[in-house]
Design a protein around this motif. Structure first.
Motif, PDB file in Angstrom:
ATOM      1  N   GLY A 109      51.960  42.410  57.066  1.00 22.27           N
ATOM      2  CA  GLY A 109      52.244  41.034  57.440  1.00 22.27           C
ATOM      3  C   GLY A 109      51.116  40.403  58.224  1.00 22.27           C
ATOM      4  O   GLY A 109      50.762  39.244  58.003  1.00 22.27           O
ATOM      5  N   GLU A 110      50.527  41.172  59.121  1.00 22.29           N
ATOM      6  CA  GLU A 110      49.410  40.651  59.913  1.00 22.29           C
ATOM      7  C   GLU A 110      48.179  40.418  59.050  1.00 22.29           C
ATOM      8  O   GLU A 110      47.426  39.475  59.259  1.00 22.29           O
ATOM      9  CB  GLU A 110      49.084  41.619  61.047  1.00 22.29           C
ATOM     10  N   ARG A 111      47.939  41.274  58.081  1.00 28.10           N
ATOM     11  CA  ARG A 111      46.751  41.157  57.227  1.00 28.10           C
ATOM     12  C   ARG A 111      46.948  40.066  56.180  1.00 28.10           C
ATOM     13  O   ARG A 111      46.059  39.275  55.919  1.00 28.10           O
ATOM     14  CB  ARG A 111      46.506  42.514  56.546  1.00 28.10           C
ATOM     15  N   ALA A 112      48.122  40.027  55.555  1.00 26.60           N
ATOM     16  CA  ALA A 112      48.344  39.135  54.415  1.00 26.60           C
ATOM     17  C   ALA A 112      48.333  37.656  54.800  1.00 26.60           C
ATOM     18  O   ALA A 112      48.091  36.806  53.941  1.00 26.60           O
ATOM     19  CB  ALA A 112      49.648  39.490  53.718  1.00 26.60           C
ATOM     20  N   PRO A 117      47.159  30.789  49.483  1.00 23.97           N
ATOM     21  CA  PRO A 117      48.086  30.895  48.346  1.00 23.97           C
ATOM     22  C   PRO A 117      47.401  31.105  47.000  1.00 23.97           C
ATOM     23  O   PRO A 117      47.857  31.909  46.187  1.00 23.97           O
ATOM     24  CB  PRO A 117      48.850  29.572  48.381  1.00 23.97           C
ATOM     25  N   GLU A 118      46.298  30.423  46.779  1.00 27.34           N
ATOM     26  CA  GLU A 118      45.623  30.536  45.482  1.00 27.34           C
ATOM     27  C   GLU A 118      44.862  31.854  45.322  1.00 27.34           C
ATOM     28  O   GLU A 118      44.401  32.178  44.222  1.00 27.34           O
ATOM     29  CB  GLU A 118      44.666  29.354  45.275  1.00 27.34           C
ATOM     30  N   GLN A 119      44.748  32.640  46.376  1.00 25.40           N
ATOM     31  CA  GLN A 119      43.970  33.873  46.296  1.00 25.40           C
ATOM     32  C   GLN A 119      44.763  35.078  45.793  1.00 25.40           C
ATOM     33  O   GLN A 119      44.171  36.096  45.438  1.00 25.40           O
ATOM     34  CB  GLN A 119      43.353  34.197  47.662  1.00 25.40           C
ATOM     35  N   TRP A 120      46.081  34.976  45.731  1.00 28.26           N
ATOM     36  CA  TRP A 120      46.876  36.123  45.273  1.00 28.26           C
ATOM     37  C   TRP A 120      46.554  36.463  43.822  1.00 28.26           C
ATOM     38  O   TRP A 120      46.400  37.640  43.469  1.00 28.26           O
ATOM     39  CB  TRP A 120      48.359  35.884  45.497  1.00 28.26           C
ATOM     40  N   SER A 137      35.347  32.105  48.240  1.00 25.25           N
ATOM     41  CA  SER A 137      36.710  32.620  48.225  1.00 25.25           C
ATOM     42  C   SER A 137      36.728  34.148  48.294  1.00 25.25           C
ATOM     43  O   SER A 137      37.469  34.743  49.080  1.00 25.25           O
ATOM     44  CB  SER A 137      37.452  32.143  46.972  1.00 25.25           C
ATOM     45  N   ASP A 138      35.912  34.802  47.475  1.00 26.64           N
ATOM     46  CA  ASP A 138      35.858  36.266  47.521  1.00 26.64           C
ATOM     47  C   ASP A 138      35.231  36.748  48.829  1.00 26.64           C
ATOM     48  O   ASP A 138      35.624  37.789  49.358  1.00 26.64           O
ATOM     49  CB  ASP A 138      35.100  36.819  46.316  1.00 26.64           C
ATOM     50  N   ARG A 167      53.999  38.966  47.250  1.00 26.43           N
ATOM     51  CA  ARG A 167      53.157  37.966  46.580  1.00 26.43           C
ATOM     52  C   ARG A 167      52.115  38.620  45.681  1.00 26.43           C
ATOM     53  O   ARG A 167      51.777  38.087  44.630  1.00 26.43           O
ATOM     54  CB  ARG A 167      52.491  37.058  47.624  1.00 26.43           C
ATOM     55  N   PHE A 168      51.647  39.787  46.074  1.00 28.00           N
ATOM     56  CA  PHE A 168      50.728  40.510  45.202  1.00 28.00           C
ATOM     57  C   PHE A 168      51.477  40.982  43.946  1.00 28.00           C
ATOM     58  O   PHE A 168      50.972  40.878  42.841  1.00 28.00           O
ATOM     59  CB  PHE A 168      50.092  41.699  45.925  1.00 28.00           C
ATOM     60  N   ASP A 169      52.677  41.499  44.133  1.00 25.78           N
ATOM     61  CA  ASP A 169      53.486  41.936  42.983  1.00 25.78           C
ATOM     62  C   ASP A 169      53.703  40.789  42.008  1.00 25.78           C
ATOM     63  O   ASP A 169      53.616  40.978  40.796  1.00 25.78           O
ATOM     64  CB  ASP A 169      54.848  42.485  43.432  1.00 25.78           C
TER      65      ASP A 169
END
Length: 172
Positions: A109-112, A117-120, A137-138, A167-169
């Motif tokens: 949670g702290e990292r994510a 939003p567009e980076q997932w 972005s990268d 969100r990654f899933d």
């Protein structure tokens, strides 16, 4: 230093004396995302054994150390952060794999929150292709350790903590 200080207009190396610590070789490019290589497992075990009595702190020690190595992605700072938080969650008991996973969810949670939003979707591409682009972005993903860089024949992957996020899933 980017974990605590990351303005977009000043490079960390301009504000701090920086030291590059390579990722432990947790896995090779062709290994599955949950694989933990023997060399990295031994390195994490030796690193922790110099600080705590593994058998008295972790139960079972081998499983906990493997989870710490896997979930850290080979990033030493995250080995310590996960271990410390798992100890806090377990206090006064011994740390179990359940405590390590609870620590991973908290640190996720702290990292994510650093991901836009567009980076997932972009992180899903990086996870698949093991490559990053030379763009802002990268660079943001690398700066905040959302994506990790591995040495030798360079390749990149999404941090295991970030891959725990729903969100990654959805993007994958």
């Amino acid at each position: 230093p980017a974990d605590q200080y990351a303005p977009v207009t000043v490079q960390p190396s301009q504000a701090f004396e920086t030291i590059v610590v390579p990722m432990l070789p947790v896995r090779d490019r062709s290994d599955g995302p949950d694989h933990v290589g023997a060399a990295a497992l031994t390195a994490v075990q030796d690193l922790l054994a110099r600080r705590v009595n593994l058998e008295r702190v972790f139960d079972p020690a081998d499983d906990c150390v493997r989870d710490l190595a896997r979930l850290s992605g080979g990033r030493l700072r995250d080995v310590f952060a996960l271990a410390r938080l798992a100890c806090e969650l377990a206090d006064p008991d011994r740390v179990t794999p359940g405590h390590v996973m609870a620590a991973a969810r908290k640190l996720r949670g702290e990292r994510a929150v650093a991901a836009r939003p567009e980076q997932w979707a972009r992180m899903a591409e990086i996870h698949r292709d093991k490559q990053v682009a030379n763009d802002p972005s990268d660079a943001h993903l690398l700066l905040h350790s959302l994506v990790l860089n591995y040495d030798d024949d360079p390749w990149w992957d999404v941090h295991p903590l970030v891959r725990l996020d729903e969100r990654f899933d959805r993007a994958w």
